[in-house]
Design a protein around this motif. Structure first.
Motif, PDB file in Angstrom:
ATOM      1  N   GLU A   1     -27.526  32.940  11.463  1.00 49.83           N
ATOM      2  CA  GLU A   1     -27.077  34.198  12.076  1.00 49.83           C
ATOM      3  C   GLU A   1     -25.558  34.240  12.162  1.00 49.83           C
ATOM      4  O   GLU A   1     -24.947  35.294  11.951  1.00 49.83           O
ATOM      5  N   GLY A   2     -24.937  33.096  12.469  1.00 44.80           N
ATOM      6  CA  GLY A   2     -23.478  33.043  12.516  1.00 44.80           C
ATOM      7  C   GLY A   2     -22.852  33.298  11.162  1.00 44.80           C
ATOM      8  O   GLY A   2     -21.837  33.986  11.053  1.00 44.80           O
ATOM      9  N   ARG A   3     -23.472  32.746  10.113  1.00 42.40           N
ATOM     10  CA  ARG A   3     -22.962  32.955   8.762  1.00 42.40           C
ATOM     11  C   ARG A   3     -23.042  34.424   8.376  1.00 42.40           C
ATOM     12  O   ARG A   3     -22.113  34.967   7.760  1.00 42.40           O
ATOM     13  N   ILE A   4     -24.139  35.082   8.735  1.00 40.37           N
ATOM     14  CA  ILE A   4     -24.293  36.512   8.437  1.00 40.37           C
ATOM     15  C   ILE A   4     -23.266  37.338   9.201  1.00 40.37           C
ATOM     16  O   ILE A   4     -22.661  38.272   8.667  1.00 40.37           O
ATOM     17  N   LEU A   5     -23.048  36.974  10.479  1.00 39.28           N
ATOM     18  CA  LEU A   5     -22.068  37.690  11.297  1.00 39.28           C
ATOM     19  C   LEU A   5     -20.670  37.567  10.701  1.00 39.28           C
ATOM     20  O   LEU A   5     -19.896  38.528  10.691  1.00 39.28           O
TER      21      LEU A   5
ATOM     22  N   PRO B   1       7.399  48.487  20.405  1.00 41.22           N
ATOM     23  CA  PRO B   1       8.834  48.740  20.168  1.00 41.22           C
ATOM     24  C   PRO B   1       9.573  47.501  19.671  1.00 41.22           C
ATOM     25  O   PRO B   1      10.578  47.611  18.975  1.00 41.22           O
ATOM     26  N   GLU B   2       9.055  46.304  20.017  1.00 40.99           N
ATOM     27  CA  GLU B   2       9.701  45.057  19.597  1.00 40.99           C
ATOM     28  C   GLU B   2       9.205  44.569  18.235  1.00 40.99           C
ATOM     29  O   GLU B   2       9.654  43.542  17.739  1.00 40.99           O
ATOM     30  N   GLY B   3       8.247  45.274  17.649  1.00 33.16           N
ATOM     31  CA  GLY B   3       7.662  44.847  16.384  1.00 33.16           C
ATOM     32  C   GLY B   3       6.178  44.607  16.532  1.00 33.16           C
ATOM     33  O   GLY B   3       5.593  44.843  17.606  1.00 33.16           O
ATOM     34  N   GLU B   4       5.517  44.141  15.489  1.00 33.44           N
ATOM     35  CA  GLU B   4       4.076  43.922  15.540  1.00 33.44           C
ATOM     36  C   GLU B   4       3.715  42.749  16.453  1.00 33.44           C
ATOM     37  O   GLU B   4       4.358  41.706  16.423  1.00 33.44           O
ATOM     38  N   GLN B   5       2.674  42.947  17.257  1.00 31.26           N
ATOM     39  CA  GLN B   5       2.179  41.915  18.161  1.00 31.26           C
ATOM     40  C   GLN B   5       0.803  41.455  17.687  1.00 31.26           C
ATOM     41  O   GLN B   5      -0.137  42.249  17.601  1.00 31.26           O
ATOM     42  N   ALA B   6       0.684  40.161  17.373  1.00 32.41           N
ATOM     43  CA  ALA B   6      -0.574  39.614  16.868  1.00 32.41           C
ATOM     44  C   ALA B   6      -1.599  39.470  17.989  1.00 32.41           C
ATOM     45  O   ALA B   6      -1.267  39.115  19.125  1.00 32.41           O
ATOM     46  N   PHE B   7      -2.860  39.734  17.641  1.00 31.94           N
ATOM     47  CA  PHE B   7      -3.978  39.657  18.584  1.00 31.94           C
ATOM     48  C   PHE B   7      -5.166  39.054  17.837  1.00 31.94           C
ATOM     49  O   PHE B   7      -5.873  39.755  17.101  1.00 31.94           O
ATOM     50  N   PRO B   8      -5.404  37.721  17.951  1.00 32.29           N
ATOM     51  CA  PRO B   8      -6.491  37.084  17.200  1.00 32.29           C
ATOM     52  C   PRO B   8      -7.860  37.370  17.806  1.00 32.29           C
ATOM     53  O   PRO B   8      -8.008  37.453  19.029  1.00 32.29           O
ATOM     54  N   ILE B   9      -8.859  37.511  16.932  1.00 27.67           N
ATOM     55  CA  ILE B   9     -10.239  37.763  17.365  1.00 27.67           C
ATOM     56  C   ILE B   9     -11.158  36.800  16.613  1.00 27.67           C
ATOM     57  O   ILE B   9     -11.126  36.732  15.384  1.00 27.67           O
ATOM     58  N   GLU B  10     -11.966  36.059  17.349  1.00 24.92           N
ATOM     59  CA  GLU B  10     -12.926  35.128  16.750  1.00 24.92           C
ATOM     60  C   GLU B  10     -14.336  35.667  16.955  1.00 24.92           C
ATOM     61  O   GLU B  10     -14.700  36.085  18.068  1.00 24.92           O
ATOM     62  N   TYR B  11     -15.137  35.660  15.893  1.00 24.85           N
ATOM     63  CA  TYR B  11     -16.508  36.155  15.956  1.00 24.85           C
ATOM     64  C   TYR B  11     -17.476  35.003  16.218  1.00 24.85           C
ATOM     65  O   TYR B  11     -17.409  33.964  15.553  1.00 24.85           O
TER      66      TYR B  11
ATOM     67  N   LEU C   1       4.630  32.965  13.136  1.00 25.98           N
ATOM     68  CA  LEU C   1       5.304  34.246  13.325  1.00 25.98           C
ATOM     69  C   LEU C   1       6.548  34.148  14.209  1.00 25.98           C
ATOM     70  O   LEU C   1       7.304  35.116  14.318  1.00 25.98           O
ATOM     71  N   ARG C   2       6.687  32.988  14.885  1.00 21.76           N
ATOM     72  CA  ARG C   2       7.800  32.774  15.808  1.00 21.76           C
ATOM     73  C   ARG C   2       7.844  33.849  16.892  1.00 21.76           C
ATOM     74  O   ARG C   2       8.890  34.431  17.188  1.00 21.76           O
ATOM     75  N   ARG C   3       6.651  34.083  17.451  1.00 23.80           N
ATOM     76  CA  ARG C   3       6.543  35.060  18.527  1.00 23.80           C
ATOM     77  C   ARG C   3       5.382  34.696  19.441  1.00 23.80           C
ATOM     78  O   ARG C   3       4.317  34.313  18.961  1.00 23.80           O
ATOM     79  N   ALA C   4       5.598  34.798  20.751  1.00 23.87           N
ATOM     80  CA  ALA C   4       4.571  34.427  21.728  1.00 23.87           C
ATOM     81  C   ALA C   4       3.377  35.373  21.647  1.00 23.87           C
ATOM     82  O   ALA C   4       3.525  36.570  21.382  1.00 23.87           O
ATOM     83  N   ILE C   5       2.191  34.800  21.874  1.00 20.96           N
ATOM     84  CA  ILE C   5       0.953  35.594  21.893  1.00 20.96           C
ATOM     85  C   ILE C   5       0.271  35.348  23.220  1.00 20.96           C
ATOM     86  O   ILE C   5      -0.067  34.206  23.558  1.00 20.96           O
ATOM     87  N   ALA C   6       0.079  36.405  23.975  1.00 20.77           N
ATOM     88  CA  ALA C   6      -0.427  36.267  25.340  1.00 20.77           C
ATOM     89  C   ALA C   6      -1.946  36.252  25.433  1.00 20.77           C
ATOM     90  O   ALA C   6      -2.514  35.625  26.335  1.00 20.77           O
ATOM     91  N   GLU C   7      -2.617  36.945  24.521  1.00 22.13           N
ATOM     92  CA  GLU C   7      -4.077  37.022  24.632  1.00 22.13           C
ATOM     93  C   GLU C   7      -4.718  37.358  23.292  1.00 22.13           C
ATOM     94  O   GLU C   7      -4.067  37.776  22.347  1.00 22.13           O
ATOM     95  N   GLY C   8      -6.038  37.155  23.273  1.00 19.81           N
ATOM     96  CA  GLY C   8      -6.860  37.493  22.119  1.00 19.81           C
ATOM     97  C   GLY C   8      -8.244  37.861  22.630  1.00 19.81           C
ATOM     98  O   GLY C   8      -8.410  38.211  23.795  1.00 19.81           O
ATOM     99  N   ALA C   9      -9.251  37.748  21.760  1.00 20.76           N
ATOM    100  CA  ALA C   9     -10.599  38.124  22.184  1.00 20.76           C
ATOM    101  C   ALA C   9     -11.651  37.361  21.386  1.00 20.76           C
ATOM    102  O   ALA C   9     -11.423  36.968  20.238  1.00 20.76           O
ATOM    103  N   LEU C  10     -12.808  37.168  22.019  1.00 21.07           N
ATOM    104  CA  LEU C  10     -13.998  36.625  21.370  1.00 21.07           C
ATOM    105  C   LEU C  10     -15.003  37.751  21.254  1.00 21.07           C
ATOM    106  O   LEU C  10     -15.297  38.440  22.246  1.00 21.07           O
ATOM    107  N   PHE C  11     -15.517  37.980  20.041  1.00 17.86           N
ATOM    108  CA  PHE C  11     -16.545  39.001  19.840  1.00 17.86           C
ATOM    109  C   PHE C  11     -17.881  38.300  19.673  1.00 17.86           C
ATOM    110  O   PHE C  11     -18.059  37.486  18.763  1.00 17.86           O
ATOM    111  N   TYR C  12     -18.837  38.606  20.567  1.00 20.92           N
ATOM    112  CA  TYR C  12     -20.141  37.949  20.540  1.00 20.92           C
ATOM    113  C   TYR C  12     -21.193  38.884  19.946  1.00 20.92           C
ATOM    114  O   TYR C  12     -21.329  40.043  20.353  1.00 20.92           O
TER     115      TYR C  12
END
Length: 213
Positions: free
Chosen positions: A40-44, A87-97, A123-134
């Motif tokens: 199921e994880g592989r399909i997701l 305004p400061e540029g693109e902010q990365a937001f990682p998401i793990e499935y 990226l030489r930029r701080a990342i404060a948060e991300g998300a887990l998608f279940y």
């Protein structure tokens, strides 16, 4: 003995926190088996396994993004990284499935935090948060990369590296819920150590019992 320079896959951190023996079986002994959960994880993950980029409503989305951290010796792939316009540029937001639902342990959070640490170095930029998608809840769970989670992640990296470098697979410790859900249960045989101990105990008690006429 593992090479000190050998990179650690990000997935190994999740495996280690879930079960050090599982991590060793996969990353030292190169063992693998599939069950319903892994299928199921592989399909997701099928929807995020191909490197692609798209832009919608000010958000650039990249799938299957390669990650690395030279100093920590990490390599891996992020399922999804959203780049939000600011305004400061693109902010990365990682998401793990993940296929299941939110868990009591923090293995998934550590894997995601390690992705963020790699992205920060790249990226030489701080990342404060991300998300887990279940997959079972079809919802995102926000993850804040605070000091506590970062400390746990760095400690897990160190502990995982030490185990991989040792080349030793830890002894099995049977935990019913975790072990029965693991696809490697038939390879691991986690019940055997406790059964062997019971046999030894019975033999010792039998040998020490007084003889009867």
């Amino acid at each position: 003995m593992a090479d000190d320079t050998l990179p650690i896959p990000l997935s190994a951190l999740q495996h280690f926190l879930y079960c050090p023996r599982q991590c060793a079986l996969i990353h030292i002994e190169r063992q693998w088996a599939e069950n319903r959960h892994t299928a199921e994880g592989r399909i997701l993950h099928a929807r995020t396994d191909r490197p692609e980029a798209a832009r919608r409503r000010g958000v650039r989305t990249v799938t299957a993004m390669p990650l690395t951290h030279g100093e920590l010796g990490l390599i891996g792939v992020a399922d999804v990284v959203e780049f939000h316009a600011t305004p400061e540029g693109e902010q990365a937001f990682p998401i793990e499935y993940k296929r299941g639902r939110p868990k009591a342990h923090r293995a998934d959070e550590v894997q995601l935090c390690a992705q963020a640490i790699c992205l920060e170095a790249m990226l030489r930029r701080a990342i404060a948060e991300g998300a887990l998608f279940y997959g079972q809840t079809h919802r995102r769970q926000a993850v804040v990369f605070d000091a506590g989670l970062r400390e746990l992640t760095l400690q897990t990296i160190a502990d995982t590296r030490a185990m991989l470098q040792s080349g030793q697979t830890p002894q099995a410790i049977y935990a019913p819920r975790k072990c029965e859900a693991c696809s490697l249960i038939d390879i691991c045989e986690p019940r055997w150590p406790s059964q062997a101990a019971s046999v030894r105990s019975w033999l010792q008690s039998a040998l020490m019992a007084p003889e009867r006429d």
